[in-house]
Design an enzyme around this catalytic site. Structure first.
Site, PDB file in Angstrom:
ATOM      1  N   ASP A   1      11.426  -0.390  -2.814  1.00 55.70           N
ATOM      2  CA  ASP A   1      10.567  -1.993  -2.039  1.00 55.70           C
ATOM      3  C   ASP A   1      11.922  -2.777  -2.954  1.00 55.70           C
ATOM      4  O   ASP A   1      12.247  -4.314  -2.626  1.00 55.70           O
ATOM      5  CB  ASP A   1       9.878  -2.587  -2.615  1.00 55.70           C
ATOM      6  CG  ASP A   1       9.445  -1.831  -4.051  1.00 55.70           C
ATOM      7  OD1 ASP A   1      10.163  -2.546  -4.867  1.00 55.70           O
ATOM      8  OD2 ASP A   1       7.688  -2.022  -3.766  1.00 55.70           O
TER       9      ASP A   1
ATOM     10  N   HIS B   1      14.601   7.419  -4.254  1.00 54.38           N
ATOM     11  CA  HIS B   1      14.898   7.134  -2.104  1.00 54.38           C
ATOM     12  C   HIS B   1      15.297   6.460  -1.732  1.00 54.38           C
ATOM     13  O   HIS B   1      14.471   6.024  -0.396  1.00 54.38           O
ATOM     14  CB  HIS B   1      12.828   7.078  -2.308  1.00 54.38           C
ATOM     15  CG  HIS B   1      12.507   8.616  -2.461  1.00 54.38           C
ATOM     16  ND1 HIS B   1      11.115   8.877  -2.533  1.00 54.38           N
ATOM     17  CD2 HIS B   1      13.097   9.876  -3.419  1.00 54.38           C
ATOM     18  CE1 HIS B   1      10.164   9.900  -3.467  1.00 54.38           C
ATOM     19  NE2 HIS B   1      11.793  10.590  -3.663  1.00 54.38           N
TER      20      HIS B   1
ATOM     21  N   ASN C   1      10.179   3.939  -5.109  1.00 53.79           N
ATOM     22  CA  ASN C   1       9.721   3.271  -4.175  1.00 53.79           C
ATOM     23  C   ASN C   1      11.323   2.248  -4.068  1.00 53.79           C
ATOM     24  O   ASN C   1      12.196   2.584  -4.408  1.00 53.79           O
ATOM     25  CB  ASN C   1       9.091   2.047  -5.043  1.00 53.79           C
ATOM     26  CG  ASN C   1       7.997   2.196  -5.764  1.00 53.79           C
ATOM     27  OD1 ASN C   1       6.865   3.341  -5.639  1.00 53.79           O
ATOM     28  ND2 ASN C   1       7.127   1.501  -6.729  1.00 53.79           N
TER      29      ASN C   1
ATOM     30  N   PRO D   1       0.489  -1.825  -0.174  1.00 48.46           N
ATOM     31  CA  PRO D   1       0.631   0.149  -0.090  1.00 48.46           C
ATOM     32  C   PRO D   1       0.965   1.093  -0.261  1.00 48.46           C
ATOM     33  O   PRO D   1       2.411   1.159   0.398  1.00 48.46           O
ATOM     34  CB  PRO D   1      -0.723   0.102   1.023  1.00 48.46           C
ATOM     35  CG  PRO D   1      -0.322  -0.925   1.868  1.00 48.46           C
ATOM     36  CD  PRO D   1       0.947  -1.832   1.525  1.00 48.46           C
ATOM     37  N   ASP D   2       0.375   2.280  -0.818  1.00 49.47           N
ATOM     38  CA  ASP D   2       0.949   3.658  -0.669  1.00 49.47           C
ATOM     39  C   ASP D   2       1.066   4.148   1.126  1.00 49.47           C
ATOM     40  O   ASP D   2      -0.620   4.849   0.795  1.00 49.47           O
ATOM     41  CB  ASP D   2       0.562   4.972  -1.686  1.00 49.47           C
ATOM     42  CG  ASP D   2       0.762   6.010  -1.295  1.00 49.47           C
ATOM     43  OD1 ASP D   2       2.041   5.847  -0.698  1.00 49.47           O
ATOM     44  OD2 ASP D   2       0.718   6.305  -2.359  1.00 49.47           O
ATOM     45  N   PHE D   3       2.141   4.701   1.299  1.00 47.74           N
ATOM     46  CA  PHE D   3       2.077   4.937   2.869  1.00 47.74           C
ATOM     47  C   PHE D   3       0.843   6.400   2.875  1.00 47.74           C
ATOM     48  O   PHE D   3       0.777   6.638   4.149  1.00 47.74           O
ATOM     49  CB  PHE D   3       2.831   4.848   3.924  1.00 47.74           C
ATOM     50  CG  PHE D   3       3.866   5.679   3.506  1.00 47.74           C
ATOM     51  CD1 PHE D   3       3.840   6.827   4.265  1.00 47.74           C
ATOM     52  CD2 PHE D   3       4.917   5.245   2.999  1.00 47.74           C
ATOM     53  CE1 PHE D   3       5.181   7.994   3.599  1.00 47.74           C
ATOM     54  CE2 PHE D   3       6.451   5.953   2.446  1.00 47.74           C
ATOM     55  CZ  PHE D   3       5.963   7.663   2.698  1.00 47.74           C
ATOM     56  N   ARG D   4       1.216   7.317   1.878  1.00 41.76           N
ATOM     57  CA  ARG D   4       0.702   8.472   1.795  1.00 41.76           C
ATOM     58  C   ARG D   4      -0.771   8.380   1.759  1.00 41.76           C
ATOM     59  O   ARG D   4      -1.219   9.786   1.749  1.00 41.76           O
ATOM     60  CB  ARG D   4       1.554   8.942   0.254  1.00 41.76           C
ATOM     61  CG  ARG D   4       2.956   9.354   0.949  1.00 41.76           C
ATOM     62  CD  ARG D   4       3.656   9.491  -0.421  1.00 41.76           C
ATOM     63  NE  ARG D   4       5.114   9.936  -0.242  1.00 41.76           N
ATOM     64  CZ  ARG D   4       5.738   9.341  -0.898  1.00 41.76           C
ATOM     65  NH1 ARG D   4       5.272   7.512  -1.343  1.00 41.76           N
ATOM     66  NH2 ARG D   4       7.161   8.597  -0.858  1.00 41.76           N
TER      67      ARG D   4
END
Ligand code: ZN
Length: 243
Positions: A107, A122, A105, A34-37
């Protein structure tokens, strides 16, 4: 034989020789990350502070226990697998059409799918460095640490993930800029381009085809040659990728 689900995008891919892909959180949502934003209220119930605060450098320094609790629960996703989007991009690189993946991302799913040239703006949860002796540790070391991950030398292991208030790796940024400025086609996917430095990087693109695959509207929709609103795994996964 050409797949005709996205004929315009297929034609662009067929005609391109120097594709660069720029992606964000939406690329990994189909892998279950999921996108934490995207604020769904979940975090607000469970944590005292909003994610942007917890993932800031000053919070990391002042509330290290809580930082790592959030980090382990929300930024590390054990067992996740690449989806059709990651695999299609790896295939495009393998046949020589795609020159770089630039991602927001952390990940590591592009590398897991087989991509080699990946610029992680990032950082990555898969690199973790002791602040003192600089030894590098895998994600498991952080995940399995009771609270704060510590190096055998006794010092803190910090994930190589760019926190709020921290600056980007200038070398990565420079290589990403260079890739975009020499691309003939730029595919932007799974990002609304709201996160720094996405929007400013896009300005370096001088190629002929800009394709945008994103669920929501973005501020480059108007200058894109093609805009597709479908899930990115479905879109890239349906392409016929040939030499
Ligand atoms: Zn150490």
């Amino acid at each position: 034989m050409t797949n005709n689900v996205y004929p315009h995008l297929q034609k662009i891919i067929d005609e391109s020789q120097r594709i660069v892909f720029f992606g964000g959180a939406g690329v990994s949502t189909e892998s279950g990350i999921p996108d934490f934003r995207s604020q769904d209220g979940l975090y607000h119930k469970k944590y005292t502070y909003p994610p942007e605060t917890i993932l800031s450098h000053s919070f990391y320094v002042s509330h290290m226990d809580e930082f790592f609790r959030f980090y382990k629960e929300n930024l590390i996703h054990p067992g996740v697998k690449p989806n059709s989007a990651h695999y299609a991009l790896a295939r495009l690189e393998a046949i020589g059409k795609l020159k770089a993946v630039i991602t927001q991302n952390i990940d590591g799913l592009h590398q897991m799918a087989g991509s080699h040239t990946v610029y992680e703006l990032h950082g990555s949860v898969h690199r973790n460095t002791c602040l003192s002796c600089k030894q590098v540790f895998p994600v498991e070391t952080v995940l399995h640490a009771k609270e704060i991950p510590l190096c055998p030398c006794g010092n803190i292991i910090k994930p190589d993930v760019v926190l709020y208030e921290e600056s980007l790796n200038q070398e990565v940024l420079s290589m990403a800029t260079s890739a975009i400025s020499t691309a003939d086609t730029l595919i932007i996917g799974g990002t609304s381009l709201n996160v720094y430095p996405a929007a400013s990087l896009i300005r370096y693109f001088k190629g002929s085809h800009l394709a945008l695959i994103n669920r929501d509207q973005t501020n480059v929709d108007e200058i894109a040659n093609i805009v597709i609103r479908d899930p990115i795994g479905q879109v890239l996964g349906s392409l016929y990728i040939k030499k």
